[in-house]
Design a protein around this motif. Structure first.
Motif, PDB file in Angstrom:
ATOM      1  N   GLN A 411      -3.212 -24.056  37.605  1.00 27.06           N
ATOM      2  CA  GLN A 411      -4.527 -24.595  37.261  1.00 27.06           C
ATOM      3  C   GLN A 411      -4.404 -25.778  36.307  1.00 27.06           C
ATOM      4  OE1 GLN A 411      -6.372 -20.767  36.013  1.00 27.06           O
ATOM      5  NE2 GLN A 411      -4.927 -20.063  37.560  1.00 27.06           N
ATOM      6  N   THR A 412      -5.184 -26.836  36.568  1.00 27.00           N
ATOM      7  CA  THR A 412      -5.095 -28.075  35.794  1.00 27.00           C
ATOM      8  C   THR A 412      -6.398 -28.436  35.097  1.00 27.00           C
ATOM      9  OG1 THR A 412      -5.661 -29.356  37.770  1.00 27.00           O
ATOM     10  CG2 THR A 412      -3.314 -28.994  37.318  1.00 27.00           C
ATOM     11  N   ALA A 413      -7.530 -27.909  35.518  1.00 28.56           N
ATOM     12  CA  ALA A 413      -8.821 -28.223  34.907  1.00 28.56           C
ATOM     13  C   ALA A 413      -9.767 -27.052  35.112  1.00 28.56           C
ATOM     14  CB  ALA A 413      -9.422 -29.494  35.510  1.00 28.56           C
ATOM     15  N   LEU A 414     -10.703 -26.897  34.166  1.00 24.46           N
ATOM     16  CA  LEU A 414     -11.608 -25.764  34.217  1.00 24.46           C
ATOM     17  C   LEU A 414     -12.939 -26.183  33.586  1.00 24.46           C
ATOM     18  CD1 LEU A 414     -10.552 -22.134  33.330  1.00 24.46           C
ATOM     19  CD2 LEU A 414     -12.655 -23.070  32.403  1.00 24.46           C
ATOM     20  N   HIS A 415     -14.031 -25.893  34.276  1.00 22.22           N
ATOM     21  CA  HIS A 415     -15.343 -26.303  33.775  1.00 22.22           C
ATOM     22  C   HIS A 415     -16.396 -25.284  34.210  1.00 22.22           C
ATOM     23  CE1 HIS A 415     -18.815 -28.759  32.766  1.00 22.22           C
ATOM     24  NE2 HIS A 415     -19.249 -28.687  34.011  1.00 22.22           N
ATOM     25  N   VAL A 416     -17.204 -24.798  33.245  1.00 23.79           N
ATOM     26  CA  VAL A 416     -18.296 -23.889  33.550  1.00 23.79           C
ATOM     27  C   VAL A 416     -19.534 -24.734  33.798  1.00 23.79           C
ATOM     28  CG1 VAL A 416     -19.628 -21.907  32.775  1.00 23.79           C
ATOM     29  CG2 VAL A 416     -17.256 -22.159  32.051  1.00 23.79           C
ATOM     30  N   ALA A 417     -19.931 -24.848  35.076  1.00 22.47           N
ATOM     31  CA  ALA A 417     -21.075 -25.686  35.431  1.00 22.47           C
ATOM     32  C   ALA A 417     -22.385 -25.011  35.070  1.00 22.47           C
ATOM     33  CB  ALA A 417     -21.038 -26.013  36.924  1.00 22.47           C
ATOM     34  N   THR A 418     -22.508 -23.728  35.387  1.00 22.64           N
ATOM     35  CA  THR A 418     -23.674 -22.922  35.028  1.00 22.64           C
ATOM     36  C   THR A 418     -23.181 -21.528  34.703  1.00 22.64           C
ATOM     37  OG1 THR A 418     -24.126 -22.070  37.260  1.00 22.64           O
ATOM     38  CG2 THR A 418     -25.067 -24.230  36.694  1.00 22.64           C
ATOM     39  N   ASP A 419     -24.092 -20.655  34.276  1.00 19.45           N
ATOM     40  CA  ASP A 419     -23.688 -19.280  33.983  1.00 19.45           C
ATOM     41  C   ASP A 419     -23.143 -18.576  35.214  1.00 19.45           C
ATOM     42  OD1 ASP A 419     -24.423 -19.583  31.371  1.00 19.45           O
ATOM     43  OD2 ASP A 419     -26.426 -18.715  31.633  1.00 19.45           O
ATOM     44  N   ARG A 420     -23.428 -19.113  36.389  1.00 20.44           N
ATOM     45  CA  ARG A 420     -22.987 -18.459  37.623  1.00 20.44           C
ATOM     46  C   ARG A 420     -22.027 -19.293  38.439  1.00 20.44           C
ATOM     47  NH1 ARG A 420     -28.168 -15.218  40.214  1.00 20.44           N
ATOM     48  NH2 ARG A 420     -28.635 -13.925  38.379  1.00 20.44           N
ATOM     49  N   MET A 431       1.572 -33.821  44.545  1.00 19.48           N
ATOM     50  CA  MET A 431       0.561 -34.860  44.428  1.00 19.48           C
ATOM     51  C   MET A 431      -0.863 -34.345  44.599  1.00 19.48           C
ATOM     52  SD  MET A 431       2.469 -37.501  43.870  1.00 19.48           S
ATOM     53  CE  MET A 431       1.409 -38.914  44.153  1.00 19.48           C
ATOM     54  N   GLU A 432      -1.104 -33.436  45.526  1.00 22.35           N
ATOM     55  CA  GLU A 432      -2.457 -33.083  45.935  1.00 22.35           C
ATOM     56  C   GLU A 432      -3.057 -31.981  45.070  1.00 22.35           C
ATOM     57  OE1 GLU A 432      -1.801 -31.992  49.951  1.00 22.35           O
ATOM     58  OE2 GLU A 432      -1.686 -34.055  50.682  1.00 22.35           O
ATOM     59  N   GLY A 433      -4.399 -31.972  45.039  1.00 20.45           N
ATOM     60  CA  GLY A 433      -5.102 -30.969  44.268  1.00 20.45           C
ATOM     61  C   GLY A 433      -6.200 -30.314  45.069  1.00 20.45           C
ATOM     62  N   VAL A 434      -6.799 -29.268  44.481  1.00 19.76           N
ATOM     63  CA  VAL A 434      -7.905 -28.558  45.110  1.00 19.76           C
ATOM     64  C   VAL A 434      -8.917 -28.219  44.022  1.00 19.76           C
ATOM     65  CG1 VAL A 434      -8.624 -26.424  46.242  1.00 19.76           C
ATOM     66  CG2 VAL A 434      -6.565 -27.589  47.018  1.00 19.76           C
ATOM     67  N   LEU A 435     -10.214 -28.377  44.351  1.00 18.61           N
ATOM     68  CA  LEU A 435     -11.280 -27.938  43.467  1.00 18.61           C
ATOM     69  C   LEU A 435     -11.840 -26.631  44.013  1.00 18.61           C
ATOM     70  CD1 LEU A 435     -13.079 -28.644  41.008  1.00 18.61           C
ATOM     71  CD2 LEU A 435     -14.724 -29.579  42.658  1.00 18.61           C
ATOM     72  N   HIS A 436     -11.718 -25.573  43.230  1.00 11.11           N
ATOM     73  CA  HIS A 436     -12.203 -24.249  43.623  1.00 11.11           C
ATOM     74  C   HIS A 436     -13.589 -24.027  43.012  1.00 11.11           C
ATOM     75  CE1 HIS A 436      -8.086 -22.965  44.892  1.00 11.11           C
ATOM     76  NE2 HIS A 436      -7.748 -23.840  43.943  1.00 11.11           N
ATOM     77  N   VAL A 437     -14.540 -23.631  43.835  1.00 13.18           N
ATOM     78  CA  VAL A 437     -15.887 -23.299  43.384  1.00 13.18           C
ATOM     79  C   VAL A 437     -15.988 -21.775  43.347  1.00 13.18           C
ATOM     80  CG1 VAL A 437     -18.354 -23.567  43.795  1.00 13.18           C
ATOM     81  CG2 VAL A 437     -16.766 -25.406  44.442  1.00 13.18           C
ATOM     82  N   ILE A 438     -16.328 -21.213  42.185  1.00 15.11           N
ATOM     83  CA  ILE A 438     -16.268 -19.765  41.980  1.00 15.11           C
ATOM     84  C   ILE A 438     -17.636 -19.243  41.561  1.00 15.11           C
ATOM     85  CG2 ILE A 438     -15.156 -17.925  40.655  1.00 15.11           C
ATOM     86  CD1 ILE A 438     -12.768 -19.844  40.310  1.00 15.11           C
ATOM     87  N   ASP A 439     -18.087 -18.209  42.244  1.00 19.56           N
ATOM     88  CA  ASP A 439     -19.364 -17.552  41.947  1.00 19.56           C
ATOM     89  C   ASP A 439     -19.128 -16.501  40.867  1.00 19.56           C
ATOM     90  OD1 ASP A 439     -21.760 -16.264  41.859  1.00 19.56           O
ATOM     91  OD2 ASP A 439     -21.859 -15.778  43.993  1.00 19.56           O
ATOM     92  N   LEU A 440     -19.889 -16.621  39.746  1.00 19.89           N
ATOM     93  CA  LEU A 440     -19.736 -15.705  38.618  1.00 19.89           C
ATOM     94  C   LEU A 440     -20.911 -14.739  38.480  1.00 19.89           C
ATOM     95  CD1 LEU A 440     -18.515 -18.292  35.967  1.00 19.89           C
ATOM     96  CD2 LEU A 440     -17.102 -16.708  37.275  1.00 19.89           C
ATOM     97  N   SER A 441     -21.663 -14.554  39.541  1.00 18.70           N
ATOM     98  CA  SER A 441     -22.813 -13.654  39.459  1.00 18.70           C
ATOM     99  C   SER A 441     -22.405 -12.295  38.945  1.00 18.70           C
ATOM    100  CB  SER A 441     -23.468 -13.519  40.847  1.00 18.70           C
ATOM    101  OG  SER A 441     -23.913 -14.775  41.309  1.00 18.70           O
ATOM    102  N   THR A 447     -15.839 -14.606  42.777  1.00 18.39           N
ATOM    103  CA  THR A 447     -15.609 -14.883  44.201  1.00 18.39           C
ATOM    104  C   THR A 447     -15.478 -16.376  44.424  1.00 18.39           C
ATOM    105  OG1 THR A 447     -16.949 -12.948  44.787  1.00 18.39           O
ATOM    106  CG2 THR A 447     -16.488 -14.566  46.530  1.00 18.39           C
ATOM    107  N   VAL A 448     -14.426 -16.784  45.113  1.00 20.20           N
ATOM    108  CA  VAL A 448     -14.253 -18.186  45.483  1.00 20.20           C
ATOM    109  C   VAL A 448     -15.153 -18.477  46.676  1.00 20.20           C
ATOM    110  CG1 VAL A 448     -12.661 -19.952  46.291  1.00 20.20           C
ATOM    111  CG2 VAL A 448     -11.890 -18.257  44.619  1.00 20.20           C
ATOM    112  N   THR A 449     -16.127 -19.366  46.486  1.00 22.97           N
ATOM    113  CA  THR A 449     -17.057 -19.688  47.573  1.00 22.97           C
ATOM    114  C   THR A 449     -16.595 -20.890  48.388  1.00 22.97           C
ATOM    115  OG1 THR A 449     -18.394 -21.111  46.150  1.00 22.97           O
ATOM    116  CG2 THR A 449     -18.987 -18.784  46.238  1.00 22.97           C
ATOM    117  N   ALA A 450     -15.731 -21.726  47.798  1.00 22.81           N
ATOM    118  CA  ALA A 450     -15.264 -22.901  48.532  1.00 22.81           C
ATOM    119  C   ALA A 450     -14.021 -23.456  47.870  1.00 22.81           C
ATOM    120  CB  ALA A 450     -16.349 -23.972  48.589  1.00 22.81           C
TER     121      ALA A 450
END
Length: 780
Positions: A411-420, A431-441, A447-450
């Motif tokens: 993991q290289t970056a972490l950001h809480v966009a909303t409470d969920r 070289m390449e990276g991935v942005l994981h979108v995680i549901d925190l309900s 849960t990784v949603t995307a």
């Protein structure tokens, strides 16, 4: 019937367990702790410091300067007096005489004696040339002084006629003599070993004993006392043979020399650097240290206070980091300490430190959780990024217990966009990276949603509403610098549908982005070249509309139309500062305020409604009042002297992480109560001490439970377990304890080693802060 009784018991216990621990309010006043009040510059390079009455004496190269300290925060230069050039190594003032030990070359090594009975007119009485560099000097009676000589042993000098000092004896060397002190009829010499000599007849000293130490590479570098032979303090370091520069381990030792022929080391504590200068007064040791002696440009000075009232259990009360330089000594005047610094890249400096409350009270360490520079706090949860699984921990529990993990890779970056919604960037290849979108309900089941592939690894992430802004950077060096490939860019990502994020736009060419922030409808990306401004009013077509260069931007945060940035400059030797920029005109950010901060690099900044909390690479967590961005004020520091890389501000707690172990043997997360002025309305009055009390986790428990108890001040404490009839079951702690949070484990057994029955028990803490009781339930 028995089942019904057990159920009733569980219900009643649950009712008070959910009420929270019986502790005092956790807020502290950051202004009432060890802190630097003023940094006085510029000066010549300072090499020695001493205080007598209301006067401060500083030794420069070939010059003694006298200052009036009627106002300790604004010393006034009274007079200067020249002596033979040669870098001083120490300055001692006693009985109206000033002794300057000189190092140097070509006859400049030696001793200068000056009369300072009238500080306004100091007089040079006499000088002596020594066969090698004079490292330290100590008066021995009224007619002699002892001089520690670099690889030359100790010189006994007759000063009965100070205009013509004369060497009357030489104590043969054992190693490099670096420090010396006289206690009664004995001289204590730090020269590899700590050697003790009988100097009752100064012209004929006799070797008595040497303090044993644990290995062949330990070296003592200074020694001091306050007249009590049971608590002599010595600084030492472990320096493997054939090496130079950084030292493997540094410690401050308390030694009992009541029997000079049988000295005993009673206890020791770690020191963040080489403890070059030690001063002892009133049961406390004051230490000026240097963290790295291999390169003047990389040296850091620090100041540490150690409680030695119990010589067998010395306790570090506080640590304060100051600017890069070398330590030149420490002197005391009332509740102020003067810490002198040599040059490095700078001229010398003088730190005036408030020592009225030397304790780092209120700070808890969580050594059970491995530290990570990548973490965030939102609500009651902490998210910790690692090379392995992402961790979700309970931020409301001081032990930070683990709630859940999620395997995501490096993991290289972490950001809480909303409470969920949590965004995590990973590096998937060179070289390449991935942005994981995680549901925190459900925090216990993230849960990784995307997963959104990116051309390079996310370095920093910010968001506003359904749009995320990602600064990316990857570097691959396979066969040398010529083949070094860099990819750096800035991406705009649509999160309207968390299950299907989409890259709206990408702008390449931003060199090594270090941080990103959003303010006034624009995105600001920081790097070594300053701040780049992007107009994102049309997310599909972000436009670079401006830039500014306040320095190397390490981190940014925004509030209203003000952008806060921590910066440094290479040509300033990593000098750190907090810079406030007005973005009323977003295209042209304008610097409206700047506060230079002690320490090497301000690496991170977080805001609350009133204050900025800054993580500093040499000065812990710093509290800055930014109510008026044009006139910021440094109010205090927590865990100063250690390297802190990241800071997060929670509801009542400031979370920080060390970059490496500088004082303690282990690194970990630091939990510091927020400054009292930032507490919620109606909070109890601020206390400058830790929140005294006791908590247990887990509670209820089956096999064992961890008991955390906190003392606001040093003193005797007992921690015991009682049953419901008031009978003592077990004693967990008894004896002197330091003012901090301690943890012990109760395994559910009595003092006889027998497992106690299931049921309710009371854990009782009795300390100088009062009596605190907490219930617990032991299950079968």
């Amino acid at each position: 019937m028995r089942l019904r009784s057990h159920l009733a018991l569980l219900v009643s216990v649950a009712s008070w367990l959910t009420g929270g621990p019986a502790t005092a309010d956790p807020c502290v006043d950051w202004t009432d702790r060890l802190r630097s009040l003023v940094d006085i510059r510029p000066m010549n390079h300072v090499y020695g410091i001493a205080v007598q009455n209301d006067h401060l004496f500083l030794a420069y190269d070939g010059l003694l300067a006298t200052y009036d300290t009627a106002d300790p925060l604004a010393p006034v230069l009274i007079e200067t007096l020249a002596f033979t050039p040669g870098r001083p190594s120490n300055l001692v003032v006693e009985n109206d005489l000033a002794f300057v030990a000189r190092t140097g070359l070509g006859g400049t090594e030696g001793l200068s004696i000056l009369e300072v009975s009238d500080p306004t007119t100091p007089v040079l009485l006499g000088e002596l040339t020594t066969p090698a560099a004079a490292r330290d000097v100590a008066p021995a009676g009224e007619s002699h002084v002892l001089i520690a000589i670099d690889e030359g042993g100790v010189l006994v000098v007759d000063i009965s006629e100070p205009t013509t000092p004369a060497i009357v004896h030489t104590i043969p060397p054992w190693g490099v003599a670096q420090g010396i002190a006289v206690l009664g009829d004995h001289a204590l010499v730090a020269e590899g070993k700590l050697r003790i000599h009988d100097v009752s007849d100064p012209s004929s000293p006799v070797f008595v004993a040497a303090v044993p130490y644990p290995g062949v590479y330990w070296r003592y570098v200074d020694v001091a006392h306050d007249g009590d032979p049971s608590r002599v303090v010595a600084g030492r370091h472990y320096h493997p043979a054939g090496t130079s520069g950084w030292y493997d381990e540094m410690r401050i030792s308390v030694i009992d020399v009541t029997s000079p022929d049988a000295p005993v080391e009673m206890g020791s504590v770690p020191c963040p650097g080489v403890p070059n200068h030690v001063l002892v007064s009133g049961g406390l040791a004051y230490v000026a240290y240097t963290t790295n002696e291999s390169s003047p440009s990389a040296q850091d000075v620090g100041f540490q206070i150690v409680d030695i009232s119990d010589p067998s259990v010395p306790v570090t009360l506080g640590v304060l980091g100051v600017d890069p330089a070398w330590s030149a000594g420490v002197a005391l005047r009332g509740d102020r300490a003067f810490v002198a610094e040599g040059g490095g890249h700078y001229s010398g400096a003088l730190q005036v430190v408030d020592i009225s409350n030397p304790s780092d009270a209120g700070i808890q360490r969580v050594d059970s959780v491995a530290p990570s520079d990548l973490f965030a706090v939102r609500g009651g949860s902490m998210y910790v990024g690692r090379e392995g699984p992402l961790e979700i921990r309970d931020a409301d529990d001081p032990l930070l217990p683990l709630i859940a993990t999620l395997p995501l890779g490096f993991q290289t970056a972490l950001h809480v966009a909303t409470d969920r919604l949590l965004l995590v960037g990973t590096l998937e290849s060179t070289m390449e990276g991935v942005l994981h979108v995680i549901d925190l309900s459900d925090p216990a089941n993230p849960t990784v949603t995307a997963e959104l592939p990116l051309a390079s690894a996310p370095e920093e992430i910010a968001s506003v509403g359904p749009v995320a802004y990602v600064a990316q950077y990857s570097e691959c060096c396979c066969d040398g610098e010529e083949d070094c490939i860099q990819i750096a860019e800035f991406s705009v990502i649509d999160l309207t549908d968390p299950g299907a994020p989409a890259v709206l736009a990408t702008i390449p060419g931003i060199l090594q982005p270090s941080c990103v922030a959003v303010a006034a409808g624009h995105v600001y990306v920081g790097n070594s070249a300053g701040i780049h401004v992007f107009d994102v009013s049309d997310p599909l077509y972000p436009v670079n509309v401006g830039s500014t260069d306040p320095g190397w931007v390490m981190s940014m945060a925004s509030r209203g139309d003000v952008l806060f940035a921590t910066v440094g400059k290479w040509d300033m030797g990593f000098a750190s500062a907090l810079v406030m920029l007005s973005v009323v005109d977003p295209v042209d950010p304008m610097v409206v305020g700047r506060l230079n901060l002690p320490g090497e690099r301000a690496l991170d900044v977080e805001l609350d409604d009133t204050f900025a909390y800054v993580a500093n690479d040499r000065s812990g967590v710093q509290l800055v009042d930014v109510t008026d961005p044009e006139s910021p004020e440094l109010l205090g520091e927590a865990y100063a002297g250690l390297s802190v890389r990241r800071v997060e501000v929670g509801t009542t707690t400031v979370f920080a992480v060390e970059s490496r172990a500088r004082l303690e043997e282990t690194s970990g997360f630091l939990l510091v109560p927020r400054h009292g002025a930032a507490a919620t309305p109606g909070a109890p009055p601020v206390s400058a001490s830790p929140a005294a009390g006791v908590t247990l986790h887990p509670n209820p428990f089956t096999g064992s439970t961890t008991v955390a108890f906190t003392l606001g001040r040093r003193g005797p404490a007992t921690l015991s377990v009682f049953d419901v009839r008031g009978r003592r079951v077990a004693d967990l702690v008894s004896g002197m304890q330091s003012p901090r949070t301690h943890r012990v484990t109760w395994d559910g057994r009595d003092d006889g080693g027998n497992a106690v029955a299931a049921g309710v028990y009371w854990v009782r803490l009795e300390s100088p802060d009062g009596v605190f009781v907490q219930k617990t339930l032991r299950l079968r």
